[in-house]
Every structure is written in structure tokens, then in C-alpha cells.
Motif scaffolding. Sequence first.
Motif, PDB file in Angstrom:
ATOM      1  N   ALA A 123       0.820  -1.215   0.000  1.00  0.00           N
ATOM      2  CA  ALA A 123       0.000   0.000   0.000  1.00  0.00           C
ATOM      3  C   ALA A 123       0.853   1.263   0.000  1.00  0.00           C
ATOM      4  O   ALA A 123       0.486   2.262  -0.636  1.00  0.00           O
ATOM      5  N   LEU A 124       1.973   1.247   0.696  1.00  0.00           N
ATOM      6  CA  LEU A 124       2.775   2.453   0.887  1.00  0.00           C
ATOM      7  C   LEU A 124       3.863   2.640  -0.165  1.00  0.00           C
ATOM      8  O   LEU A 124       4.508   3.692  -0.201  1.00  0.00           O
ATOM      9  N   THR A 125       4.080   1.640  -1.026  1.00  0.00           N
ATOM     10  CA  THR A 125       5.168   1.738  -1.997  1.00  0.00           C
ATOM     11  C   THR A 125       5.010   2.950  -2.907  1.00  0.00           C
ATOM     12  O   THR A 125       6.001   3.601  -3.277  1.00  0.00           O
ATOM     13  N   ALA A 126       3.782   3.290  -3.281  1.00  0.00           N
ATOM     14  CA  ALA A 126       3.573   4.441  -4.168  1.00  0.00           C
ATOM     15  C   ALA A 126       3.969   5.755  -3.500  1.00  0.00           C
ATOM     16  O   ALA A 126       4.228   6.747  -4.190  1.00  0.00           O
ATOM     17  N   ARG A 127       4.036   5.795  -2.191  1.00  0.00           N
ATOM     18  CA  ARG A 127       4.520   7.002  -1.511  1.00  0.00           C
ATOM     19  C   ARG A 127       6.030   7.147  -1.707  1.00  0.00           C
ATOM     20  O   ARG A 127       6.542   8.268  -1.712  1.00  0.00           O
ATOM     21  N   LEU A 128       6.721   6.031  -1.873  1.00  0.00           N
ATOM     22  CA  LEU A 128       8.151   6.055  -2.170  1.00  0.00           C
ATOM     23  C   LEU A 128       8.394   6.431  -3.629  1.00  0.00           C
ATOM     24  O   LEU A 128       9.242   7.272  -3.929  1.00  0.00           O
ATOM     25  N   THR A 129       7.651   5.809  -4.542  1.00  0.00           N
ATOM     26  CA  THR A 129       7.923   5.977  -5.969  1.00  0.00           C
ATOM     27  C   THR A 129       7.233   7.182  -6.589  1.00  0.00           C
ATOM     28  O   THR A 129       7.755   7.778  -7.533  1.00  0.00           O
ATOM     29  N   LEU A 139      -5.975  -0.139  -4.789  1.00  0.00           N
ATOM     30  CA  LEU A 139      -6.408  -1.408  -5.365  1.00  0.00           C
ATOM     31  C   LEU A 139      -5.249  -2.370  -5.181  1.00  0.00           C
ATOM     32  O   LEU A 139      -4.213  -2.246  -5.833  1.00  0.00           O
ATOM     33  N   LEU A 140      -5.403  -3.302  -4.254  1.00  0.00           N
ATOM     34  CA  LEU A 140      -4.355  -4.265  -3.933  1.00  0.00           C
ATOM     35  C   LEU A 140      -4.679  -5.593  -4.593  1.00  0.00           C
ATOM     36  O   LEU A 140      -5.662  -6.245  -4.248  1.00  0.00           O
ATOM     37  N   VAL A 141      -3.867  -5.968  -5.561  1.00  0.00           N
ATOM     38  CA  VAL A 141      -4.065  -7.229  -6.281  1.00  0.00           C
ATOM     39  C   VAL A 141      -2.736  -7.985  -6.223  1.00  0.00           C
ATOM     40  O   VAL A 141      -1.940  -7.975  -7.150  1.00  0.00           O
ATOM     41  N   LEU A 148     -10.046  -3.372  -2.234  1.00  0.00           N
ATOM     42  CA  LEU A 148     -10.101  -1.931  -2.452  1.00  0.00           C
ATOM     43  C   LEU A 148     -10.143  -1.275  -1.079  1.00  0.00           C
ATOM     44  O   LEU A 148     -11.013  -1.586  -0.261  1.00  0.00           O
ATOM     45  N   VAL A 149      -9.184  -0.379  -0.816  1.00  0.00           N
ATOM     46  CA  VAL A 149      -8.989   0.153   0.526  1.00  0.00           C
ATOM     47  C   VAL A 149      -8.827   1.668   0.471  1.00  0.00           C
ATOM     48  O   VAL A 149      -8.054   2.190  -0.352  1.00  0.00           O
ATOM     49  N   ALA A 150      -9.548   2.375   1.336  1.00  0.00           N
ATOM     50  CA  ALA A 150      -9.340   3.811   1.516  1.00  0.00           C
ATOM     51  C   ALA A 150      -8.196   3.987   2.513  1.00  0.00           C
ATOM     52  O   ALA A 150      -8.289   3.532   3.662  1.00  0.00           O
ATOM     53  N   VAL A 151      -7.116   4.625   2.077  1.00  0.00           N
ATOM     54  CA  VAL A 151      -5.922   4.801   2.905  1.00  0.00           C
ATOM     55  C   VAL A 151      -5.854   6.270   3.316  1.00  0.00           C
ATOM     56  O   VAL A 151      -5.677   7.151   2.468  1.00  0.00           O
ATOM     57  N   SER A 273      -6.259  11.486  -3.511  1.00  0.00           N
ATOM     58  CA  SER A 273      -5.190  12.140  -4.271  1.00  0.00           C
ATOM     59  C   SER A 273      -4.757  11.296  -5.452  1.00  0.00           C
ATOM     60  O   SER A 273      -4.181  11.812  -6.411  1.00  0.00           O
ATOM     61  N   ALA A 274      -5.022   9.981  -5.386  1.00  0.00           N
ATOM     62  CA  ALA A 274      -4.621   9.076  -6.464  1.00  0.00           C
ATOM     63  C   ALA A 274      -5.336   7.747  -6.298  1.00  0.00           C
ATOM     64  O   ALA A 274      -5.823   7.413  -5.212  1.00  0.00           O
ATOM     65  N   LEU A 275      -5.405   7.007  -7.394  1.00  0.00           N
ATOM     66  CA  LEU A 275      -5.726   5.589  -7.367  1.00  0.00           C
ATOM     67  C   LEU A 275      -4.396   4.865  -7.413  1.00  0.00           C
ATOM     68  O   LEU A 275      -3.633   5.011  -8.378  1.00  0.00           O
ATOM     69  N   VAL A 276      -4.083   4.106  -6.380  1.00  0.00           N
ATOM     70  CA  VAL A 276      -2.814   3.390  -6.306  1.00  0.00           C
ATOM     71  C   VAL A 276      -3.053   1.927  -6.643  1.00  0.00           C
ATOM     72  O   VAL A 276      -3.892   1.262  -6.021  1.00  0.00           O
TER      73      VAL A 276
END
Length: 383
Positions: A123-129, A139-141, A148-151, A273-276
Amino acid sequence: MRDLLLLGIETTCDETAAAVVRRRADGTGAILSNIVHSQTEDHAEYGGVVPEIAARAHVEVLDHLVARALRAAGLRLDEIDGIAAAAGPGLIGGVIVGLTTAKALALAANKPLIAVNHLEAHALTARLTDKVPFPFLLLLVSGGHTQLVAVTGIGEYEKLGGTMDDAIGEAFDKTAKMLGLPYPGGPAVERAALQGDPERFALPRPLHGKPVPDFSLSGLKTAVRIEALKIAPLSEQDVNDLCASFQAAVVDILADRVRCALRLMRHQGLKPSALVLAGGVGANQSVRRALHKVAADGGTRLAVPPPELCTDNGAMIAWAGAERLARGLHDGLDASPRARWPLGEIEGVGAARAAAQAAETAADAPAAPPAAAPSAPSEGIGG
């Protein structure tokens, strides 16, 4: 706040991985090393991951991978600020190997241990990249997970929807096996689909249009089997067309369910802010293209880590550890490995702060008066 250097260890399934990341004081990050040893060949003949083989392989290579990750980062263990390891969910034998190794390193180097939830790391990787701020829609697949999770923050996850049966990754793998394609199934189906006709077979889109963003894949998988049996024996083109039709159905399902989740978040007063997109299925290019349009239509953007960070890796564990350590969250050496660990059970900053305040209040409270000693029982007349 200063920069943090974290060593991360991942052993939840069939990748053994170690990495070092830097989390800068401003919240941005950099990957200093990311070493992954894949066990794909070890499991290929079985058509899936064999837990006992996976755990044994982790034991054999993990120490060497940790040493390589530190060398590649140009760092010694005593220069690391914390040791992060995936503590679940996953195959319990592998989780034990990684977490035990992290505990030993943390104890030897006198460094804090961070027991990371594997799903939170995705879930948090997109905050790094991609420097994605909170809140965002995830969207965790990944492997056996479709959610589908609201973070809204570290440790603040609200599940909006999930699979009612098979995960999407499992559906890809099972479809590939059914059609005689090699393991891992996801990439094999995607390659075959490139040569196929996605409109040849009319496959169902389960739960399409439903108001709750859940998923169901078992009916789609069964429909593929029925179509395959109708035209058996299958030619190479038949397989390609079945893969293309299956993938097109999955893409339509994902797009519809994500639209539903975006509407639900906005109804709750949250502007994502985004769809991750996170997890192994996020490497599928057809999925990426479709969700890019869904995000744009929904007034947001799609954030997807590069393919090597969508599959399991140590950098995502190290980054999640850094995010937690930066907020004062770490774990004792009694942290337990967990085969199951839902995102909703992760402790966040708010929960940790409340626990600390409760402990402080209890410490400051006046001591209770000692209880009166019990009186001696009187002897009965006939004693």
C-alpha cells in the motif's frame, strides 16, 4: 526529523528479498539496494508454491542476500537505523524465517525492529515511488489478495471491498494451469492474450454494476473451463483467444469495481489524491491502461510503482518500516509471525498515541489503597 536508513527483509511467499532504503527528513525516499532471489524454478513443476520448499529456500539464501544488500548500499549494519521484516500475512514457514532473522540482527546491532504487514508495504510503496499524499484509494491485487482500501494515514485503512472467492492473481494462475500454460500464470496469460481475440468468447463480468465494490472470480474461471471443454482439444490460437477473453473480462471487472470505490470514497467526504495500483497483477499492462482511464475519468491520477516493485521485494518492506519508524512506531522482539493479518488490524499512529497516553495516565494515577486482609473464619459450634 532526520534521514532514516532501513534494512528490509521479505520472505512471505516465494521471493527471498533484502533491501536498504533511505527516508529523507522531508518524507521522500530513495532505494539504495534491492536484492531479490526468485524461487520460480523451484516451484514451476508443481504449478504453484510449495510452502515447505519455499521456507527451506529462504533459510538457505537469506543471510547472503542481507549481506549483499548492505554491500550494494555501501553500508555496515551498525549504520542502519532500523530492521524491518514482513511479519505476515503469508506462508507461515517463510514468515518465521524472515522475522527471526530480523530479530537476530536487531538484537545484535541494538537497533529497533519493525514488524511490517506485507499488505501495508504494498500500500505504501507508491509514496516512495510517486510521492502520493494521503488519502488515496488502494487497489491491492497481490497473490491471494484482492482488495479496495481507503488509505487515510499510516495504519489507517478502511476496506471498501474485497473478493468473495478467488483473488485475481489466483484466477490468472488457475486459468493458466487449466490451459496448459507455465507457472507463474499471470505473465503467461498476458503473453498469450497479446496474440488472441478478446471478443471470441462471451465471458461473464460477475458483480458488474453492484453498489458495493466487491469481487467474485470463481464464476469467470468456471466459464473459461466450460468454453475450453466445448472446443477441446485446444489449438494454440484457441488458448490465445481464451486468454484474451479472460483478461478482457478481468479488466472490465476491475474498472467497474474501482469506479464504484471512487464514488464510495467521495460519498464519505474523502477526495482521493490518487488511485494506487499495488501487487503483482499491477504489472499487467492491459490492467494499467484501463485503470489510467478510470482514474482520469474520476478526476484523479493512477499511481503504479515500476513492475519490479509491484511484485514482492525488500524495498517495499524497508520503506514501510521507515514510514512507521519516522512516526515512532516499532516493535518488541516478541513480535509474532502471522499467517493472517488483515489491514484493519494494523496499529496506526493514533492507536499508538492513545495507548501511550493511557499508560502515562495510569502511571500518574494515585495508587489504590491496599485491600484489607481477609478476616479469619470463625470456628463453628461443632468445630
